[in-house]
Design a protein around this motif. Sequence first.
Motif, PDB file in Angstrom:
ATOM      1  N   HIS A  72       0.805  -1.221   0.000  1.00 35.16           N
ATOM      2  CA  HIS A  72       0.000   0.000   0.000  1.00 35.16           C
ATOM      3  C   HIS A  72       0.842   1.277   0.000  1.00 35.16           C
ATOM      4  CE1 HIS A  72       0.882  -0.532   4.375  1.00 35.16           C
ATOM      5  NE2 HIS A  72       1.034   0.782   4.307  1.00 35.16           N
ATOM      6  N   LEU A  73       0.165   2.361  -0.381  1.00 39.47           N
ATOM      7  CA  LEU A  73       0.642   3.721  -0.115  1.00 39.47           C
ATOM      8  C   LEU A  73      -0.433   4.388   0.718  1.00 39.47           C
ATOM      9  CD1 LEU A  73       2.143   4.969  -3.507  1.00 39.47           C
ATOM     10  CD2 LEU A  73       3.377   4.349  -1.422  1.00 39.47           C
ATOM     11  N   TYR A  74      -0.018   5.048   1.798  1.00 44.76           N
ATOM     12  CA  TYR A  74      -0.969   5.573   2.783  1.00 44.76           C
ATOM     13  C   TYR A  74      -0.648   7.026   3.121  1.00 44.76           C
ATOM     14  CZ  TYR A  74      -2.391   6.593   7.608  1.00 44.76           C
ATOM     15  OH  TYR A  74      -2.860   7.212   8.743  1.00 44.76           O
ATOM     16  N   VAL A  75      -1.698   7.832   3.270  1.00 42.69           N
ATOM     17  CA  VAL A  75      -1.512   9.217   3.707  1.00 42.69           C
ATOM     18  C   VAL A  75      -2.728   9.672   4.502  1.00 42.69           C
ATOM     19  CG1 VAL A  75      -2.438  10.121   1.505  1.00 42.69           C
ATOM     20  CG2 VAL A  75      -1.036  11.595   2.969  1.00 42.69           C
ATOM     21  N   ILE A 118      -5.797   5.218   1.354  1.00 45.38           N
ATOM     22  CA  ILE A 118      -4.930   4.066   1.136  1.00 45.38           C
ATOM     23  C   ILE A 118      -5.103   3.542  -0.295  1.00 45.38           C
ATOM     24  CG2 ILE A 118      -4.319   1.742   1.905  1.00 45.38           C
ATOM     25  CD1 ILE A 118      -5.803   2.534   4.585  1.00 45.38           C
ATOM     26  N   PHE A 119      -4.010   3.486  -1.028  1.00 44.65           N
ATOM     27  CA  PHE A 119      -3.983   2.832  -2.340  1.00 44.65           C
ATOM     28  C   PHE A 119      -3.372   1.446  -2.128  1.00 44.65           C
ATOM     29  CE2 PHE A 119      -3.574   7.411  -3.428  1.00 44.65           C
ATOM     30  CZ  PHE A 119      -4.718   7.544  -4.212  1.00 44.65           C
ATOM     31  N   LYS A 169       1.402  14.063  -4.120  1.00 45.11           N
ATOM     32  CA  LYS A 169       0.829  15.405  -3.960  1.00 45.11           C
ATOM     33  C   LYS A 169       0.142  15.545  -2.608  1.00 45.11           C
ATOM     34  CE  LYS A 169      -2.322  18.681  -6.193  1.00 45.11           C
ATOM     35  NZ  LYS A 169      -3.266  18.887  -7.333  1.00 45.11           N
ATOM     36  N   GLU A 170      -0.646  14.531  -2.224  1.00 45.97           N
ATOM     37  CA  GLU A 170      -1.342  14.569  -0.934  1.00 45.97           C
ATOM     38  C   GLU A 170      -0.350  14.495   0.227  1.00 45.97           C
ATOM     39  OE1 GLU A 170      -4.438  15.182  -0.299  1.00 45.97           O
ATOM     40  OE2 GLU A 170      -5.083  15.232  -2.392  1.00 45.97           O
ATOM     41  N   LYS A 171       0.674  13.670   0.072  1.00 47.45           N
ATOM     42  CA  LYS A 171       1.687  13.522   1.117  1.00 47.45           C
ATOM     43  C   LYS A 171       2.415  14.842   1.363  1.00 47.45           C
ATOM     44  CE  LYS A 171       3.856  10.346   3.708  1.00 47.45           C
ATOM     45  NZ  LYS A 171       3.157   9.469   4.679  1.00 47.45           N
ATOM     46  N   ALA A 172       2.799  15.512   0.275  1.00 45.88           N
ATOM     47  CA  ALA A 172       3.467  16.811   0.394  1.00 45.88           C
ATOM     48  C   ALA A 172       2.531  17.840   1.009  1.00 45.88           C
ATOM     49  CB  ALA A 172       3.944  17.276  -0.981  1.00 45.88           C
ATOM     50  N   GLY A 173       1.264  17.820   0.581  1.00 44.49           N
ATOM     51  CA  GLY A 173       0.288  18.752   1.117  1.00 44.49           C
ATOM     52  C   GLY A 173       0.074  18.563   2.599  1.00 44.49           C
ATOM     53  N   THR A 174      -0.012  17.310   3.047  1.00 42.38           N
ATOM     54  CA  THR A 174      -0.196  17.021   4.471  1.00 42.38           C
ATOM     55  C   THR A 174       1.008  17.486   5.275  1.00 42.38           C
ATOM     56  OG1 THR A 174      -1.655  15.132   4.060  1.00 42.38           O
ATOM     57  CG2 THR A 174      -0.490  15.161   6.168  1.00 42.38           C
TER      58      THR A 174
END
Length: 214
Positions: A153-156, A184-185, A198-203
Motif C-alpha cells: 500500500h501507499l498511505y496518507v 490508502i492505495f 501530492k497529498e503527502k506533500a500537502g499534508t
Amino acid sequence: MNIKKIASENYKKFCFYEGSDYIASEFALETLLKLITVFNIKSVLEVGLGIGSVADTILHLEQKQSSGIDYYGTETNEFCLNALRKNVTHYEKIKLFPDIKEVPERKFELFIIDGSDDSLKVIKKYTNRSSIFFVEGDRKEQTQTILRLFPNHLYVNVITLRKNPPYAHEGRAVNSYIGGGQLIFVNPTLKMIFYWLKEKAGTFIKIKIRKWSK
C-alpha cells in the motif's frame, strides 16, 4: 462540476438532521468526490452508511454526471436504517446489506470505511489491483487492519487547514480544524503514486502550518 459546492451544501443539510453528530466532515465528502472524479470510480462499498451523508453526496454527484456508480453499503442500526430511507434522495440506488460478509462477492474500486464492522478482515476478496480505501476521520483500528492486509500500500492522512463552520456538530469547535481521513492505495498505479505524492506533500506542509499557527 463544482465538487466543493456539492460537498459543502450536502454537509450543511445533514448537519440539521437527527443523528448527525458523527457524520463525515465537509472536507471528507469533498475528498471522496475528488477521488471519484479523478479515478473515474464506478463501484463503491461503504462500510457503515450511518444516516446517509456520504451516500447522498456521492449519489448527488452521480446524478449530475450520469456516471452510473454502482453503490453498495452496510448498516445494522435500526435508527440509521430508518434515517437512510428519509435522508438519501436516491435511496433506491443503494444495495444495502447488514455487514460485509453478506455482500455478494464482487470487486469494488472504492471502499469507504465510515463505521465499525467485525468482518472487515474479509474485505480483501472484494478488492481488485487498483482498489482505493478511504477511512473517514481517525479510525486507527480500521486503518491498521487495512494496512496489514495490503503490504504494498501507499498511505496518507489527508488533512485541511479549513476550520469548522458554525453549524458543525459533535462538539467540533468553530476554531478547530475540519476532520479529514486516511487514504490508502492498495496496489498503486503510476497515476495513484503521483496523487499520493501530492497529498503527502500537502499534508506535510499543512502540519507545519498548523504548528506555526498555534
